[in-house]
Motif scaffolding. Structure first.
Motif, PDB file in Angstrom:
ATOM      1  N   ALA A  91      57.112 -25.464 -30.652  1.00 40.25           N
ATOM      2  CA  ALA A  91      57.347 -26.522 -31.472  1.00 40.25           C
ATOM      3  C   ALA A  91      56.673 -26.128 -32.824  1.00 40.25           C
ATOM      4  O   ALA A  91      57.390 -26.183 -34.013  1.00 40.25           O
ATOM      5  CB  ALA A  91      56.875 -27.803 -30.907  1.00 40.25           C
ATOM      6  N   LEU A  92      55.381 -25.861 -32.854  1.00 43.94           N
ATOM      7  CA  LEU A  92      54.943 -25.224 -34.085  1.00 43.94           C
ATOM      8  C   LEU A  92      55.623 -24.122 -34.691  1.00 43.94           C
ATOM      9  O   LEU A  92      55.618 -24.120 -36.114  1.00 43.94           O
ATOM     10  CB  LEU A  92      53.506 -24.865 -33.899  1.00 43.94           C
ATOM     11  CG  LEU A  92      52.640 -24.285 -35.000  1.00 43.94           C
ATOM     12  CD1 LEU A  92      52.388 -25.333 -36.020  1.00 43.94           C
ATOM     13  CD2 LEU A  92      51.110 -23.670 -34.547  1.00 43.94           C
ATOM     14  N   GLY A  93      56.070 -23.238 -34.183  1.00 44.86           N
ATOM     15  CA  GLY A  93      56.991 -22.150 -34.657  1.00 44.86           C
ATOM     16  C   GLY A  93      58.302 -22.653 -35.329  1.00 44.86           C
ATOM     17  O   GLY A  93      58.627 -22.193 -36.334  1.00 44.86           O
ATOM     18  N   LYS A  94      59.034 -23.572 -34.776  1.00 42.50           N
ATOM     19  CA  LYS A  94      60.120 -24.242 -35.311  1.00 42.50           C
ATOM     20  C   LYS A  94      59.587 -25.302 -36.403  1.00 42.50           C
ATOM     21  O   LYS A  94      60.363 -25.120 -37.487  1.00 42.50           O
ATOM     22  CB  LYS A  94      60.546 -25.314 -34.000  1.00 42.50           C
ATOM     23  CG  LYS A  94      61.191 -24.619 -32.969  1.00 42.50           C
ATOM     24  CD  LYS A  94      61.966 -25.465 -31.998  1.00 42.50           C
ATOM     25  CE  LYS A  94      62.324 -24.719 -30.727  1.00 42.50           C
ATOM     26  NZ  LYS A  94      63.040 -25.511 -29.695  1.00 42.50           N
ATOM     27  N   VAL A  95      58.537 -25.718 -36.567  1.00 51.66           N
ATOM     28  CA  VAL A  95      58.064 -26.567 -37.541  1.00 51.66           C
ATOM     29  C   VAL A  95      57.949 -25.639 -38.729  1.00 51.66           C
ATOM     30  O   VAL A  95      58.464 -25.659 -39.867  1.00 51.66           O
ATOM     31  CB  VAL A  95      57.081 -27.419 -37.542  1.00 51.66           C
ATOM     32  CG1 VAL A  95      56.317 -27.803 -38.767  1.00 51.66           C
ATOM     33  CG2 VAL A  95      57.169 -28.375 -36.521  1.00 51.66           C
ATOM     34  N   LEU A  96      57.165 -24.365 -38.537  1.00 53.15           N
ATOM     35  CA  LEU A  96      56.918 -23.446 -39.637  1.00 53.15           C
ATOM     36  C   LEU A  96      58.265 -22.861 -39.964  1.00 53.15           C
ATOM     37  O   LEU A  96      58.498 -22.691 -41.470  1.00 53.15           O
ATOM     38  CB  LEU A  96      56.151 -22.415 -39.130  1.00 53.15           C
ATOM     39  CG  LEU A  96      54.621 -22.695 -38.795  1.00 53.15           C
ATOM     40  CD1 LEU A  96      53.929 -21.595 -38.160  1.00 53.15           C
ATOM     41  CD2 LEU A  96      54.216 -23.214 -40.041  1.00 53.15           C
ATOM     42  N   TRP A  97      59.163 -22.499 -39.230  1.00 50.23           N
ATOM     43  CA  TRP A  97      60.641 -22.143 -39.692  1.00 50.23           C
ATOM     44  C   TRP A  97      61.216 -23.190 -40.755  1.00 50.23           C
ATOM     45  O   TRP A  97      61.835 -22.882 -41.429  1.00 50.23           O
ATOM     46  CB  TRP A  97      61.392 -21.556 -38.680  1.00 50.23           C
ATOM     47  CG  TRP A  97      61.340 -20.142 -38.331  1.00 50.23           C
ATOM     48  CD1 TRP A  97      60.931 -19.735 -37.069  1.00 50.23           C
ATOM     49  CD2 TRP A  97      61.568 -19.195 -39.172  1.00 50.23           C
ATOM     50  NE1 TRP A  97      60.868 -18.434 -37.234  1.00 50.23           N
ATOM     51  CE2 TRP A  97      61.364 -17.944 -38.515  1.00 50.23           C
ATOM     52  CE3 TRP A  97      62.045 -18.919 -40.059  1.00 50.23           C
ATOM     53  CZ2 TRP A  97      61.525 -16.687 -38.657  1.00 50.23           C
ATOM     54  CZ3 TRP A  97      62.438 -17.669 -40.964  1.00 50.23           C
ATOM     55  CH2 TRP A  97      62.168 -16.734 -40.028  1.00 50.23           C
ATOM     56  N   VAL A  98      61.170 -24.491 -40.214  1.00 47.06           N
ATOM     57  CA  VAL A  98      61.878 -25.505 -40.980  1.00 47.06           C
ATOM     58  C   VAL A  98      61.207 -25.641 -42.339  1.00 47.06           C
ATOM     59  O   VAL A  98      61.748 -25.653 -43.611  1.00 47.06           O
ATOM     60  CB  VAL A  98      61.609 -26.735 -40.327  1.00 47.06           C
ATOM     61  CG1 VAL A  98      61.992 -27.998 -41.033  1.00 47.06           C
ATOM     62  CG2 VAL A  98      62.825 -26.653 -38.916  1.00 47.06           C
ATOM     63  N   ILE A  99      59.730 -25.568 -42.602  1.00 53.11           N
ATOM     64  CA  ILE A  99      59.041 -25.704 -43.501  1.00 53.11           C
ATOM     65  C   ILE A  99      59.600 -24.403 -44.549  1.00 53.11           C
ATOM     66  O   ILE A  99      59.876 -24.842 -45.831  1.00 53.11           O
ATOM     67  CB  ILE A  99      57.449 -25.605 -43.252  1.00 53.11           C
ATOM     68  CG1 ILE A  99      57.371 -26.947 -42.922  1.00 53.11           C
ATOM     69  CG2 ILE A  99      56.809 -25.516 -44.860  1.00 53.11           C
ATOM     70  CD1 ILE A  99      55.851 -26.900 -42.461  1.00 53.11           C
ATOM     71  N   VAL A 100      59.508 -23.312 -44.068  1.00 57.66           N
ATOM     72  CA  VAL A 100      60.032 -22.232 -44.842  1.00 57.66           C
ATOM     73  C   VAL A 100      61.512 -22.186 -45.177  1.00 57.66           C
ATOM     74  O   VAL A 100      61.861 -22.159 -46.598  1.00 57.66           O
ATOM     75  CB  VAL A 100      59.973 -20.703 -44.059  1.00 57.66           C
ATOM     76  CG1 VAL A 100      60.423 -19.697 -44.719  1.00 57.66           C
ATOM     77  CG2 VAL A 100      58.303 -20.349 -43.642  1.00 57.66           C
ATOM     78  N   LEU A 101      62.307 -22.674 -44.337  1.00 56.43           N
ATOM     79  CA  LEU A 101      63.710 -22.927 -44.772  1.00 56.43           C
ATOM     80  C   LEU A 101      63.695 -24.033 -45.842  1.00 56.43           C
ATOM     81  O   LEU A 101      64.866 -24.079 -46.658  1.00 56.43           O
ATOM     82  CB  LEU A 101      64.645 -23.471 -43.402  1.00 56.43           C
ATOM     83  CG  LEU A 101      64.942 -22.326 -42.532  1.00 56.43           C
ATOM     84  CD1 LEU A 101      65.296 -22.607 -41.482  1.00 56.43           C
ATOM     85  CD2 LEU A 101      65.739 -21.173 -43.345  1.00 56.43           C
ATOM     86  N   ILE A 102      63.191 -25.059 -45.842  1.00 59.04           N
ATOM     87  CA  ILE A 102      63.101 -26.005 -46.779  1.00 59.04           C
ATOM     88  C   ILE A 102      62.390 -25.846 -48.425  1.00 59.04           C
ATOM     89  O   ILE A 102      62.974 -26.003 -49.279  1.00 59.04           O
ATOM     90  CB  ILE A 102      62.815 -27.460 -46.349  1.00 59.04           C
ATOM     91  CG1 ILE A 102      63.686 -27.927 -45.157  1.00 59.04           C
ATOM     92  CG2 ILE A 102      62.486 -28.571 -47.400  1.00 59.04           C
ATOM     93  CD1 ILE A 102      62.999 -29.309 -44.429  1.00 59.04           C
ATOM     94  N   ALA A 103      61.127 -25.239 -47.965  1.00 57.16           N
ATOM     95  CA  ALA A 103      60.441 -24.904 -49.234  1.00 57.16           C
ATOM     96  C   ALA A 103      61.093 -23.799 -49.969  1.00 57.16           C
ATOM     97  O   ALA A 103      61.279 -23.669 -51.248  1.00 57.16           O
ATOM     98  CB  ALA A 103      59.083 -24.599 -49.035  1.00 57.16           C
ATOM     99  N   LEU A 104      61.530 -22.625 -49.143  1.00 56.71           N
ATOM    100  CA  LEU A 104      62.071 -21.524 -49.934  1.00 56.71           C
ATOM    101  C   LEU A 104      63.328 -21.311 -49.302  1.00 56.71           C
ATOM    102  O   LEU A 104      63.453 -20.365 -48.338  1.00 56.71           O
ATOM    103  CB  LEU A 104      61.188 -20.161 -49.661  1.00 56.71           C
ATOM    104  CG  LEU A 104      59.473 -20.367 -50.191  1.00 56.71           C
ATOM    105  CD1 LEU A 104      58.670 -19.155 -49.558  1.00 56.71           C
ATOM    106  CD2 LEU A 104      59.332 -20.184 -51.663  1.00 56.71           C
TER     107      LEU A 104
END
Length: 126
Positions: A44-57
Motif C-alpha cells: 500500500a505504501l508503494g501504491k501511495v508513493l506512485w500516486v503522489i508522484v503521478l499527481i505531483a509530477l
C-alpha cells in the motif's frame, strides 16, 4: 499577436490537437492507475508513493511508470484476461471437449470442410 484573427483553420487544428492530447493523457492516467491498483506485488505504501508522484509530477510520473513497469503491465493484463476467460468458461459451462464434439457433428454433416475443422479445433485446443 498570433491568434488575433479570430477563428481560423489553424486555430481549429491546434484546438483539435490539444483535445486529442488531453484524451491520450487521460487514457494513460486511467491505464496506469488501473494497473497500479490491481497489482498485488506492491505494498500500500508503494501504491501511495506512485500516486503522489503521478499527481505531483504528472509527466515525469507517467513516463517513469511506463519505463519501469511497462513489461509487467503487459503480463498482468494478459493474466487478467486469461483469468476472466477461465472464469467465464466456468460460469457458462464452456468446455473445449464439448466444442470439439460440436465441430465433429458439423464436419460429419458437411457444414464445414476438413481445413475449417482443423483450424477451429486447433484454436480450441490452444
Amino acid at each position: 499577436m498570433l491568434f488575433d484573427g479570430g477563428f481560423t483553420f489553424a486555430n481549429f487544428l491546434v484546438d483539435a490537437l490539444a483535445i486529442f492530447m488531453l484524451f491520450v493523457w487521460l487514457y494513460l492516467l486511467i491505464t496506469i492507475f488501473s494497473d497500479l491498483f490491481n497489482r498485488h506485488d506492491i505494498s500500500a505504501l508503494g501504491k501511495v508513493l506512485w500516486v503522489i508522484v503521478l499527481i505531483a509530477l504528472p509527466y515525469i510520473g507517467v513516463f517513469a511508470y511506463i519505463l519501469t513497469q511497462s513489461w509487467g503491465m503487459a503480463e498482468r493484463k494478459e493474466a487478467q484476461i486469461a483469468h476472466a476467460q477461465t472464469e467465464l468458461r466456468r460460469i457458462v459451462g464452456y468446455s473445449p471437449a464439448d466444442e470439439i464434439v460440436k465441430l465433429d457433428k458439423l464436419k460429419s454433416a458437411g457444414s464445414i470442410t476438413g481445413q475449417e475443422y482443423d483450424r477451429l479445433r486447433a484454436r480450441l485446443v490452444m
